[in-house]
Structures are given as C-alpha cells and as structure tokens.
Design a protein around this motif. Sequence first.
Motif, PDB file in Angstrom:
ATOM      1  N   GLY A 464     -16.980   6.161  -2.487  1.00 35.15           N
ATOM      2  CA  GLY A 464     -18.095   6.867  -3.106  1.00 35.15           C
ATOM      3  C   GLY A 464     -18.996   5.894  -3.834  1.00 35.15           C
ATOM      4  N   VAL A 465     -19.488   4.901  -3.118  1.00 33.50           N
ATOM      5  CA  VAL A 465     -20.388   3.896  -3.699  1.00 33.50           C
ATOM      6  C   VAL A 465     -21.651   3.829  -2.840  1.00 33.50           C
ATOM      7  N   ASP A 466     -22.774   3.487  -3.464  1.00 31.07           N
ATOM      8  CA  ASP A 466     -24.072   3.339  -2.794  1.00 31.07           C
ATOM      9  C   ASP A 466     -24.633   4.662  -2.270  1.00 31.07           C
ATOM     10  N   HIS A 467     -23.965   5.766  -2.519  1.00 34.58           N
ATOM     11  CA  HIS A 467     -24.463   7.084  -2.112  1.00 34.58           C
ATOM     12  C   HIS A 467     -23.725   8.138  -2.928  1.00 34.58           C
ATOM     13  N   ASP A 468     -24.238   9.353  -2.903  1.00 34.26           N
ATOM     14  CA  ASP A 468     -23.578  10.439  -3.615  1.00 34.26           C
ATOM     15  C   ASP A 468     -22.325  10.853  -2.850  1.00 34.26           C
ATOM     16  N   TYR A 469     -21.365  11.423  -3.591  1.00 35.38           N
ATOM     17  CA  TYR A 469     -20.066  11.706  -2.984  1.00 35.38           C
ATOM     18  C   TYR A 469     -19.414  12.871  -3.709  1.00 35.38           C
ATOM     19  N   LEU A 470     -18.712  13.723  -2.943  1.00 32.46           N
ATOM     20  CA  LEU A 470     -17.975  14.825  -3.553  1.00 32.46           C
ATOM     21  C   LEU A 470     -16.775  15.196  -2.698  1.00 32.46           C
ATOM     22  N   LEU A 471     -15.608  15.269  -3.328  1.00 35.13           N
ATOM     23  CA  LEU A 471     -14.397  15.788  -2.701  1.00 35.13           C
ATOM     24  C   LEU A 471     -13.632  16.549  -3.775  1.00 35.13           C
ATOM     25  N   VAL A 472     -13.265  17.791  -3.480  1.00 36.68           N
ATOM     26  CA  VAL A 472     -12.499  18.630  -4.396  1.00 36.68           C
ATOM     27  C   VAL A 472     -11.090  18.773  -3.829  1.00 36.68           C
ATOM     28  N   ALA A 473     -10.068  18.444  -4.634  1.00 33.76           N
ATOM     29  CA  ALA A 473      -8.685  18.472  -4.153  1.00 33.76           C
ATOM     30  C   ALA A 473      -7.812  19.287  -5.088  1.00 33.76           C
ATOM     31  N   PRO A 541     -19.073   9.922  -7.413  1.00 31.99           N
ATOM     32  CA  PRO A 541     -19.362   8.502  -7.200  1.00 31.99           C
ATOM     33  C   PRO A 541     -18.765   7.596  -8.279  1.00 31.99           C
ATOM     34  N   ALA A 542     -18.438   6.392  -7.878  1.00 38.68           N
ATOM     35  CA  ALA A 542     -17.912   5.396  -8.810  1.00 38.68           C
ATOM     36  C   ALA A 542     -18.907   5.168  -9.944  1.00 38.68           C
ATOM     37  N   GLN A 543     -18.382   4.892 -11.131  1.00 43.16           N
ATOM     38  CA  GLN A 543     -19.162   4.598 -12.340  1.00 43.16           C
ATOM     39  C   GLN A 543     -19.939   5.813 -12.844  1.00 43.16           C
ATOM     40  N   SER A 544     -19.477   7.009 -12.491  1.00 42.36           N
ATOM     41  CA  SER A 544     -20.087   8.216 -13.048  1.00 42.36           C
ATOM     42  C   SER A 544     -19.471   8.510 -14.412  1.00 42.36           C
ATOM     43  N   SER A 545     -20.197   9.268 -15.220  1.00 39.33           N
ATOM     44  CA  SER A 545     -19.686   9.641 -16.549  1.00 39.33           C
ATOM     45  C   SER A 545     -19.903  11.131 -16.758  1.00 39.33           C
ATOM     46  N   ILE A 546     -18.884  11.808 -17.263  1.00 40.85           N
ATOM     47  CA  ILE A 546     -18.952  13.248 -17.456  1.00 40.85           C
ATOM     48  C   ILE A 546     -19.766  13.554 -18.717  1.00 40.85           C
ATOM     49  N   VAL A 547     -20.567  14.628 -18.652  1.00 45.10           N
ATOM     50  CA  VAL A 547     -21.409  14.991 -19.794  1.00 45.10           C
ATOM     51  C   VAL A 547     -21.121  16.399 -20.303  1.00 45.10           C
TER      52      VAL A 547
END
Length: 662
Positions: A464-473, A541-547
């Motif tokens: 999940g780098v250089d683009h948006d990404y989503l996976l729910v597990a 994505p990598a380096q995301s932060s929850i708000v």
Amino acid sequence: MPEEHRMVRRRRRSRVKRVRRWLGRLLPWRALVGSVVIVIIVLGVGQAVLIADASNNLESSLRSLNRVMGTLGSKAGTELTLNDFNRVETSLNEVSRNLARMQQRTRLVAPLTTLNADWGIMFDSLEAGQALAAAGQRMLAGIEPTIFFMVAGEDEGALAGGISSGERIVELLTIGRGQFISASDHLAQARSLIDSMDLTGISASLLLQLEDLEAYYQQIEDMNTLLLDAPELLTEALGLQDTQRYLILAQNSDELRPSGGYISTYGWMTVRNGRIVDYSYSPSTVTSPIPPNDELASEIPLPDWWIQFNRPITAAWDGSWYVDFPSTAAMARWYYNTGNNPQSPVDGVIAIDIYGFEAVLSILGQVHVPGYDVTITPQNFREIVYDIRAFGEGELPHKRFVADVYRQIFSDWQTVSEQAQQNADLLGVALEALQQKHIMIYLPDERLAQAMDVLGWSGAQRPGVDHDYLLVADANLGNKSNRSILRQTTYDVQIRADGTLHGRTTIAYDYPARIAEEDPAVNPLYHGRLDYGNLLQVFVPAQSSIVATGNLDERVQTVAQDEHTILVSRVGVRYDDSARFRFEYETPPLIEQIGPYQRYRLLLQRQPGMSPEPVTVQVTLPPGARVVNTSPAPATSYSLEQLVLDFRLTLETDQWIEVTFE
C-alpha cells in the motif's frame, strides 16, 4: 516643354522600367517560395490530421483489445473456450493491421516530425504498439497447440486436461518456446522505443496514451516470462522429475481468519509424474499435526495486538494474523516440517475453504462417505458436517468426519478426472475458486511463487505505497457465524490539493436472525455463542495516521509497517442486530503527476474466505478539478462544492480504481 523637364521624365521612366524588370525577375522566386510555404502548411496540416487520426486509431485499438481481455478475464473458468482465445487473436490481428495502416499513411510526412514534439513521439508509439501486437501474436501462436490439446480441438469445448495431462502440456509448451523467444525480441524492441522517447514538450493527452502503452507492455511481458518458464515450472510443480509433496489446509470460512479461515482439518498429497499417487486427511488437534517443541515459539513473531495463545507455537498453525496467505502458509509449512510429520518435508502448501469444497461438490454431484452411511451433496454439505458435531460425540468426531469427507472428495475428484466433461467442469470451478481466493497455492521456490502471483493464485497481499489502498479483514473470535453475516464497506476519500488524502472507511455488519436461523453453523449449544466477536484489521496506505473513529468501544491500535498501516480494534455485533464502525485517517501524498494531469489510484483487496462483498467508493476531487478518464466507469457522479465520483462494486476479486483529472 522645356528640355530639362523631358530629361526628368525620361529618367523616371527608365527607373520604373528597371524596377519592373527587377520585379519580373524576382516574382518567379517569390511564387516558388510562396508555393513552398503553402506546401509546408498543407503538409503540416495534413500531417497533424494524420497524426491525430493515428493517435485515435492507436487509442481505439488498445481499448478494443482491453475490452476483449477484460471480458476474457471476467469469465468463470467453466466458460472459457477456444473461441475466447480466437477472439483475442482476432483482436490482436486487427490492432496490428490498424497500426500498420497508420504507419503507411504517415510515412510520407515522417521527415516533418521535427516540427512538432507530439508527431515524433506518435511515430515511435505506433512502432512500439506494432511491436507489442507482434509479441502478443507470437505468444498466442506458441500457446495454441496447448490450448487446442486442452479443449480436444473443439471450438466450444471448455478448458480441460487434468493434472495427469501435465507431461503432454509441458511438451507442447516446449514446442512453442521458439514463438515465446520471438515475442521476447518484439518486447525488447518495444522497450527500447519506449525508453528512448524524449517526452519534453509533448501534450498531456499523449502522455496518458504512453502510460497505457507502458501498462500493456508490462502485462504482455509478465505473461511471456511465465510462458517461457512454464515447462520448467510445471515439471517441478507436477513432480515430472522429482516427487513433490504438498500440505493441504482446509480453511473453515464460516470461522473467518485474516487469510481465509480456521484450519480445522489438514491433509497431504504426493505428486509424481503428473499424478496424485498418495494422499491423506486428518483433524487438527493439539497433537495433530505433531507440533514443534514449545521452545521454538520464539521464532514466531506474534504481535502484541493479536490473540495471545496459551501455547504461542500454535499461532503458526491455525492462529495466523497475516492477511497475506504466503506468510500464513510459510508458518504452517514450518510447523508441519519441524514436527517431522508424515511426508515431511512438504514442498508447497494448498489452501481450500468451504466455498472451494462446495464448488467441487457442485460438479461431483454427491459423495458417499464410507463408514458413516452418509451421502454428501452441495445442498446438505454444511448441514451434515455441523450435525455430526452437534449430535455426535463432540468436536473430535466432528473433525474426523470432516477429514473423512474431504478425503473422499479428493478420491472422487481423482476418479472423475478421467472423464473428459466432468474433468473440464472441475478444472473450471477450480480456476474460478483460485481467482476468488477460495483456493490458494504457496510455493517457496521464488520462480514458482512469482508465477502464482502473475496468475493471481497466491493470495498475496500487495503493498500500500505510492497509491491508495484498502483491505478489511475479519478474525472470528468465538463462533462460526460468518456465512450469516453480511458485511458491506463504504470508502469516502477526499483528494486534497497537496496530493494527500483524507479517507473515511465505514464497515457495516448485518447479522439477521432470518438468515442465521437457517444456518446449521449458528448454534450456541455446539458452535459458540450467538453474538459475533471480531478482531478487525483495516489496512490503509503506509505512513497514514488516524484522526477519528466512530462506534468503537475499544481503543484503535495503529500498527505501522513498511508497506501498510493497520488499524486494529476488537468489535462485536449482537445476534439479529447490525453495527457500523468508522475509521478516519490522513495519508501521505499519493497523487501521481502526469504532465498537467493528476492520477488517483486505489487498490481494493479482497480478504480470502469472504463471500462476494458490496463496496461503495466515493472519490471527491479537489475544487475546480475536471475528470479526464476513469477505470472503471463510475456508477454516477455529482457536484456539490466539488466533483464526486461514485463507484459501486461487488468485490469478488481484487479491484483497481483509477481516476485521471486536471
């Protein structure tokens, strides 16, 4: 008239005559120069028209091929026929003819390409496109004998050929190797042309077209590499020279785990000379398979947010936290081999969940289980399995019965594979299950693993780098209710001017009694409590932060990894109720710049073991943005203060969404 006046007039007339004579000599040159200018203008305008036509033809040809390839890729395995491959061949031939025709039409004006940056690039693009089309033609020519063999020469015959046909398939692929090598030469020509293009000053629309050309190059190059390596890879995987041993993990997708389901039973099979020569199936217990020594538990990197087992070593067998199936399979293989179990060391791992077994049963029709006086059909499969547990002697007899059922399914599968039509149908449903991650294959050999990745059979998690990404597990924490729980994901993403994203993922669960009451797996007396407990992982994505979060009783733990950020929380859904959980987060800049255009890309990955899941994605573009193109097309779009694109998907396989805007 005075003499001096007459002399002045003569001098004036003489000067006029000289000017006229000078103009008379000059005019032919002026006319010639004017003609040349007119010719240049006409040629330039004509070239511009031809180049524009060539560009349109190239784009149209590539889109036509993409439609055919998309249709082919979306077909279930049971529906693939020789005619489908003939359609791809026809499309490739048409692309090649169109490109050759445009090259011929534009050849006369080729010397003028220096007048316009786009024109020179378009000539190179036409040539590169022609090389790619030629590579595709060579690939199809090389694989045609194999396809013809697998459908027994019938245009409408579905792909057949069981595992025992492997040796002949290897021979036919080896015969086609010369064509694949020729395709490599054409690909090298295309690569050289693409790499040598000077993109300085070219138009934005042509930049986008070159992006498409690059994508087609990569797709064709990957497939050709696979075809070149296929004889050696099949020889190894099918045990044509050395015996291969595989560990089989039966994943209970009614009790979801991140990479498929709880491993309640397992088996092994031995493949030699393209045939399954031996196999067995057993229940998973504390001592089956034989575990490694507990002292080796330190080799299992159990994260602190995951289930903390009394015996941490078991996390390597049926308690994996990985969504990435190769990681889960590698641990299970280590567990099995280190315990010195039967047929160890195993070479690879094959996982199959309940959906996969049901698909096989749909072709077998029925399976009679010796010793139980029971006949299993697709309709009663789960009911009988769970009744054995509920009304039998407990968990172990249930697992033994399941193991006997799966053993008999494999036995019948072997027998049926000798019948052409049923074998073709079995191969078809197996291919479909592989596409949907109900069957997954792990091979530790790097070349074999790469081949599984190209085919989409590995169950691997993508970065999940250089683009948006989503996976729910989901990870079920106490019952077997996942077949009765309807999960739906909504993702709202706002693209900011600086390229960062504000993402909001909402996961809705509906657990209706009207469905659960008909589900044999939902029974609090024997199969766990009614309410659904879930250790939820949301990969962004990598380096995301929850708000912000919504409706979560427990703290969300943020797990930073090199390729993803994981948002982890325990959640619950009461029986005959519903619940919604929300995660909001910020990402680093992820928008790609293409000349004056910008491109947003989102990869939605499917959790193994899941039934088809509805997903809604709403993409909000920056203020004043205009859409150039999207893939796929949005279900709708609307403008509030900013343009919003609405995508409605049913996630059966991994899915890309791309939006190019300015």
